[in-house]
Design a protein around this motif. Structure first.
Motif, PDB file in Angstrom:
ATOM      1  N   MET A   1      10.900  13.183 -16.855  1.00 35.89           N
ATOM      2  CA  MET A   1       9.636  13.231 -17.434  1.00 35.89           C
ATOM      3  C   MET A   1       9.061  11.820 -17.935  1.00 35.89           C
ATOM      4  SD  MET A   1       9.418  16.257 -20.348  1.00 35.89           S
ATOM      5  CE  MET A   1       8.777  15.364 -21.520  1.00 35.89           C
ATOM      6  N   SER A   2       7.841  12.047 -17.825  1.00 35.99           N
ATOM      7  CA  SER A   2       7.273  10.350 -18.315  1.00 35.99           C
ATOM      8  C   SER A   2       6.773  11.398 -19.279  1.00 35.99           C
ATOM      9  CB  SER A   2       6.458   9.977 -17.229  1.00 35.99           C
ATOM     10  OG  SER A   2       5.790   8.904 -18.429  1.00 35.99           O
ATOM     11  N   ALA A   3       7.353  10.982 -21.099  1.00 31.68           N
ATOM     12  CA  ALA A   3       6.087  11.019 -22.322  1.00 31.68           C
ATOM     13  C   ALA A   3       6.646  10.329 -23.471  1.00 31.68           C
ATOM     14  CB  ALA A   3       7.805  12.850 -22.663  1.00 31.68           C
ATOM     15  N   ILE A   4       5.319  11.101 -24.294  1.00 33.26           N
ATOM     16  CA  ILE A   4       5.224   9.986 -25.471  1.00 33.26           C
ATOM     17  C   ILE A   4       5.591  11.265 -27.047  1.00 33.26           C
ATOM     18  CG2 ILE A   4       3.857   9.004 -26.623  1.00 33.26           C
ATOM     19  CD1 ILE A   4       2.359   8.222 -24.540  1.00 33.26           C
ATOM     20  N   PHE A   5       6.275  10.758 -27.166  1.00 37.57           N
ATOM     21  CA  PHE A   5       7.068  11.883 -28.640  1.00 37.57           C
ATOM     22  C   PHE A   5       6.469  11.498 -29.817  1.00 37.57           C
ATOM     23  CE2 PHE A   5       9.786  12.618 -24.373  1.00 37.57           C
ATOM     24  CZ  PHE A   5      10.042  13.988 -24.013  1.00 37.57           C
ATOM     25  N   ALA A   6       5.546  11.999 -30.270  1.00 39.67           N
ATOM     26  CA  ALA A   6       4.809  11.895 -31.733  1.00 39.67           C
ATOM     27  C   ALA A   6       5.803  12.366 -32.754  1.00 39.67           C
ATOM     28  CB  ALA A   6       3.195  12.315 -31.274  1.00 39.67           C
TER      29      ALA A   6
ATOM     30  N   ALA B   1      -1.711   9.132 -29.061  1.00 34.23           N
ATOM     31  CA  ALA B   1      -1.893   9.016 -28.302  1.00 34.23           C
ATOM     32  C   ALA B   1      -1.783   9.689 -26.963  1.00 34.23           C
ATOM     33  CB  ALA B   1      -0.349   9.443 -28.111  1.00 34.23           C
ATOM     34  N   ALA B   2      -2.533  11.092 -27.417  1.00 38.31           N
ATOM     35  CA  ALA B   2      -3.041  12.510 -26.843  1.00 38.31           C
ATOM     36  C   ALA B   2      -4.433  11.680 -26.697  1.00 38.31           C
ATOM     37  CB  ALA B   2      -3.280  13.142 -27.539  1.00 38.31           C
TER      38      ALA B   2
ATOM     39  N   MET C   1       5.258  22.868 -22.016  1.00 35.40           N
ATOM     40  CA  MET C   1       5.229  22.744 -20.933  1.00 35.40           C
ATOM     41  C   MET C   1       5.892  23.646 -19.629  1.00 35.40           C
ATOM     42  SD  MET C   1       7.747  18.693 -19.593  1.00 35.40           S
ATOM     43  CE  MET C   1       7.416  18.684 -17.885  1.00 35.40           C
ATOM     44  N   GLY C   2       5.195  23.648 -18.362  1.00 35.65           N
ATOM     45  CA  GLY C   2       6.013  24.535 -17.776  1.00 35.65           C
ATOM     46  C   GLY C   2       7.270  24.940 -17.406  1.00 35.65           C
ATOM     47  N   ALA C   3       7.648  25.098 -16.179  1.00 37.77           N
ATOM     48  CA  ALA C   3       9.516  25.638 -16.878  1.00 37.77           C
ATOM     49  C   ALA C   3       9.708  24.754 -15.634  1.00 37.77           C
ATOM     50  CB  ALA C   3       9.714  26.899 -15.845  1.00 37.77           C
ATOM     51  N   GLY C   4       9.409  23.500 -15.277  1.00 35.18           N
ATOM     52  CA  GLY C   4       9.483  22.729 -14.471  1.00 35.18           C
ATOM     53  C   GLY C   4      10.405  21.803 -14.808  1.00 35.18           C
ATOM     54  N   LYS C   5      11.244  21.203 -13.921  1.00 32.12           N
ATOM     55  CA  LYS C   5      12.596  20.426 -14.471  1.00 32.12           C
ATOM     56  C   LYS C   5      11.229  19.093 -15.720  1.00 32.12           C
ATOM     57  CE  LYS C   5      15.422  20.838 -11.304  1.00 32.12           C
ATOM     58  NZ  LYS C   5      16.199  20.169  -9.732  1.00 32.12           N
TER      59      LYS C   5
ATOM     60  N   THR D   1      -6.254   7.704 -11.005  1.00 30.24           N
ATOM     61  CA  THR D   1      -5.950   8.408 -10.179  1.00 30.24           C
ATOM     62  C   THR D   1      -4.384   9.512 -10.803  1.00 30.24           C
ATOM     63  OG1 THR D   1      -4.889   7.206  -8.589  1.00 30.24           O
ATOM     64  CG2 THR D   1      -7.384   6.951  -8.473  1.00 30.24           C
ATOM     65  N   ARG D   2      -3.976   8.879 -10.698  1.00 30.44           N
ATOM     66  CA  ARG D   2      -2.264   9.598 -10.843  1.00 30.44           C
ATOM     67  C   ARG D   2      -1.790   9.679 -12.389  1.00 30.44           C
ATOM     68  NH1 ARG D   2       2.709   9.407  -8.282  1.00 30.44           N
ATOM     69  NH2 ARG D   2       3.847  11.293  -9.025  1.00 30.44           N
ATOM     70  N   VAL D   3      -1.655  10.524 -13.545  1.00 29.74           N
ATOM     71  CA  VAL D   3      -1.172   9.950 -14.504  1.00 29.74           C
ATOM     72  C   VAL D   3      -0.678  11.313 -15.020  1.00 29.74           C
ATOM     73  CG1 VAL D   3      -0.967   9.261 -17.039  1.00 29.74           C
ATOM     74  CG2 VAL D   3      -2.866   8.362 -15.424  1.00 29.74           C
ATOM     75  N   SER D   4       1.483  11.072 -15.016  1.00 33.20           N
ATOM     76  CA  SER D   4       2.071  12.173 -15.217  1.00 33.20           C
ATOM     77  C   SER D   4       2.331  12.670 -16.510  1.00 33.20           C
ATOM     78  CB  SER D   4       2.478  12.196 -14.074  1.00 33.20           C
ATOM     79  OG  SER D   4       3.844  11.195 -14.400  1.00 33.20           O
ATOM     80  N   THR D   5       2.320  11.226 -17.154  1.00 41.36           N
ATOM     81  CA  THR D   5       3.068  11.299 -18.594  1.00 41.36           C
ATOM     82  C   THR D   5       1.878  12.673 -19.355  1.00 41.36           C
ATOM     83  OG1 THR D   5       2.910   8.912 -18.554  1.00 41.36           O
ATOM     84  CG2 THR D   5       3.084   9.906 -20.433  1.00 41.36           C
ATOM     85  N   GLN D   6       2.935  12.900 -20.352  1.00 43.34           N
ATOM     86  CA  GLN D   6       2.234  13.924 -21.345  1.00 43.34           C
ATOM     87  C   GLN D   6       2.823  13.482 -23.291  1.00 43.34           C
ATOM     88  OE1 GLN D   6       4.442  18.130 -20.193  1.00 43.34           O
ATOM     89  NE2 GLN D   6       4.905  17.728 -17.910  1.00 43.34           N
ATOM     90  N   VAL D   7       2.158  13.886 -24.033  1.00 42.22           N
ATOM     91  CA  VAL D   7       1.842  13.928 -25.527  1.00 42.22           C
ATOM     92  C   VAL D   7       3.028  14.992 -25.748  1.00 42.22           C
ATOM     93  CG1 VAL D   7       1.140  12.906 -27.332  1.00 42.22           C
ATOM     94  CG2 VAL D   7       0.335  12.564 -25.003  1.00 42.22           C
ATOM     95  N   GLU D   8       3.866  14.640 -26.347  1.00 44.11           N
ATOM     96  CA  GLU D   8       5.237  16.013 -26.826  1.00 44.11           C
ATOM     97  C   GLU D   8       5.556  15.844 -28.706  1.00 44.11           C
ATOM     98  OE1 GLU D   8       7.744  17.741 -24.655  1.00 44.11           O
ATOM     99  OE2 GLU D   8       6.271  18.156 -23.119  1.00 44.11           O
TER     100      GLU D   8
END
Length: 124
Positions: A9-14, A23-24, A1-5, A35-42
């Motif tokens: 955040m919306s995330a799925i933690f595996a 999940a990915a 993930m970048g340097a953003g806050k 059109t817009r999904v900001s969730t990340q998988v980590e």
């Protein structure tokens, strides 16, 4: 993930590679139709619970509900299934009917009294 806050955040933690891959894939499929999904998988790492005042903040804004439910202890705002369901309702993720069904189930299971159900129903 970048340097953003990351604090909101919306995330799925595996916890396993299989969970990560599943999940990915699901997230990829969702992104194809949205059109817009900001969730990340980590991959999951150490978990640190947020400060108390951050927990279920939408629900905390409904202090009048807790007065009617006799839930004046601030911990009651964040602990247990009831607060989770109420928070989901306040955030718009549950309909009035779905919330009523959850409240009825609490009475049936002996988790809440009929009086609490009636107090919750007042707002639905």
């Amino acid at each position: 993930m970048g340097a953003g806050k990351r604090q909101y955040m919306s995330a799925i933690f595996a916890h396993t590679d299989e969970q990560f891959e599943t999940a990915a894939k699901v997230l990829h499929d969702v992104k194809q139709s949205k059109t817009r999904v900001s969730t990340q998988v980590e991959m999951a790492t150490n978990f640190y619970e947020g400060e108390f005042y951050h927990q279920k903040w939408l629900l905390q804004r409904k202090a009048d509900w807790f007065g009617r439910l006799d839930m004046m202890n601030p911990r009651d705002l964040i602990e247990g299934e009831a607060s989770s369901r109420l928070n989901a309702y306040v955030a718009g993720y549950l309909s009035h009917d779905e919330m009523r069904e959850h409240a009825r189930a609490w009475v049936k299971a002996g988790v809440a009294s009929q009086e609490v159900y009636e107090r919750v129903s007042f707002y639905l």
